[in-house]
Design an enzyme around this catalytic site. Structure first.
Site, short mmCIF file in Angstrom:
data_model
loop_
_atom_site.label_atom_id
_atom_site.label_comp_id
_atom_site.label_asym_id
_atom_site.label_seq_id
_atom_site.Cartn_x
_atom_site.Cartn_y
_atom_site.Cartn_z
N CYS A 3 -18.27 6.03 -84.61
CA CYS A 3 -18.33 6.43 -83.20
C CYS A 3 -17.14 5.82 -82.48
O CYS A 3 -16.90 4.62 -82.57
CB CYS A 3 -19.65 5.93 -82.59
SG CYS A 3 -19.68 6.04 -80.79
N ASP A 25 -9.45 6.52 -69.57
CA ASP A 25 -9.62 7.72 -70.39
C ASP A 25 -8.29 8.07 -71.04
O ASP A 25 -7.23 8.02 -70.41
CB ASP A 25 -10.11 8.88 -69.51
CG ASP A 25 -10.68 10.02 -70.33
OD1 ASP A 25 -11.90 10.27 -70.22
OD2 ASP A 25 -9.92 10.67 -71.07
N HIS A 41 -25.21 1.72 -78.81
CA HIS A 41 -25.01 3.15 -79.10
C HIS A 41 -26.28 3.95 -78.81
O HIS A 41 -27.31 3.74 -79.43
CB HIS A 41 -24.62 3.37 -80.56
CG HIS A 41 -24.38 4.83 -80.87
ND1 HIS A 41 -23.14 5.40 -80.84
CD2 HIS A 41 -25.25 5.83 -81.16
CE1 HIS A 41 -23.24 6.70 -81.11
NE2 HIS A 41 -24.52 6.99 -81.31
N ASN A 81 -21.97 13.46 -68.39
CA ASN A 81 -22.37 14.70 -69.07
C ASN A 81 -23.50 14.37 -70.03
O ASN A 81 -23.37 13.46 -70.86
CB ASN A 81 -21.18 15.30 -69.82
CG ASN A 81 -20.01 15.60 -68.91
OD1 ASN A 81 -20.20 16.04 -67.77
ND2 ASN A 81 -18.79 15.36 -69.39
N GLY A 87 -21.58 19.77 -71.45
CA GLY A 87 -20.19 19.41 -71.68
C GLY A 87 -19.98 18.08 -72.36
O GLY A 87 -18.84 17.63 -72.49
N THR A 89 -19.11 15.62 -75.12
CA THR A 89 -18.38 15.80 -76.39
C THR A 89 -18.41 14.54 -77.24
O THR A 89 -18.25 14.61 -78.45
CB THR A 89 -16.91 16.18 -76.14
OG1 THR A 89 -16.33 15.25 -75.24
CG2 THR A 89 -16.81 17.59 -75.56
N HIS A 92 -22.08 9.21 -77.24
CA HIS A 92 -22.37 7.82 -76.88
C HIS A 92 -22.19 7.82 -75.36
O HIS A 92 -21.09 8.13 -74.87
CB HIS A 92 -21.37 6.90 -77.61
CG HIS A 92 -21.50 5.44 -77.30
ND1 HIS A 92 -21.32 4.47 -78.28
CD2 HIS A 92 -21.75 4.78 -76.15
CE1 HIS A 92 -21.47 3.27 -77.72
NE2 HIS A 92 -21.72 3.43 -76.42
N HIS A 94 -21.41 7.67 -71.61
CA HIS A 94 -20.31 7.10 -70.84
C HIS A 94 -20.28 7.71 -69.45
O HIS A 94 -20.66 8.86 -69.27
CB HIS A 94 -18.97 7.28 -71.55
CG HIS A 94 -18.67 8.70 -71.92
ND1 HIS A 94 -19.30 9.33 -72.98
CD2 HIS A 94 -17.84 9.62 -71.38
CE1 HIS A 94 -18.84 10.57 -73.07
NE2 HIS A 94 -17.96 10.79 -72.11
ZN LIG Z 1 -21.38 4.65 -80.35
ZN LIG Z 2 -16.96 12.42 -71.38
#
Ligand SMILES: [Zn+2]
Ligand SMILES: [Zn+2]
Length: 123
Positions: A3, A25, A41, A81, A87, A89, A92, A94
């Site tokens: 991940c 990002d 996670h 999301n 959306g 992707t 995990h 965030h």
């Molecule tokens: Zn993770």
């Molecule tokens: Zn994202």
């Protein structure tokens, strides 16, 4: 299974506390676009504990101050999301903290409402 957010190198951190960390990002939609990520996670906002929410919120505020100093934005969007349909992707959880600048889009009205056409007219 690997991940991206579980394997994140600490050198990329722009902030950290007990239960969460923050990074910029890699594919920013605006200058200063940051991600706030729980260390544990799990996939969904709805699986988050109260303690994780408190830690994430603290970090959002800390990182916001950093972004204010570095980039001096005029506003922010905060977004999560949840699910592929919405959306997501990276599965995990965030939080996107996205600084906004005057003129960065033609019609900012409605903000994150604008990801989809409305069912009924909005203003
Ligand atoms: Zn993770
Ligand atoms: Zn994202």
């Amino acid at each position: 299974m690997s991940c991206l957010f579980c394997d994140m190198e600490k050198m990329n951190y722009i902030g950290e506390n007990d239960l969460a960390y923050a990074i910029f990002d890699k594919f920013p939609v605006n200058q200063g676009h940051a991600l706030i990520i729980p260390k544990r996670h799990f996939e969904s906002y709805f699986d988050m504990t109260e303690e994780e929410l408190v830690s994430i919120n603290r970090l959002i505020k800390e990182v916001k101050i950093q972004i204010d100093h570095k980039f001096n934005p005029d506003g922010y969007n905060i977004g999560v999301n949840i699910g592929e349909t919405a959306g997501q992707t990276i599965f995990h959880l965030h939080f996107h903290l996205i600084p906004r600048y005057s003129g960065d889009v033609e019609k900012p009205i409605g903000g994150i409402r604008n990801f989809k056409e409305s069912l009924v007219p909005y203003k």
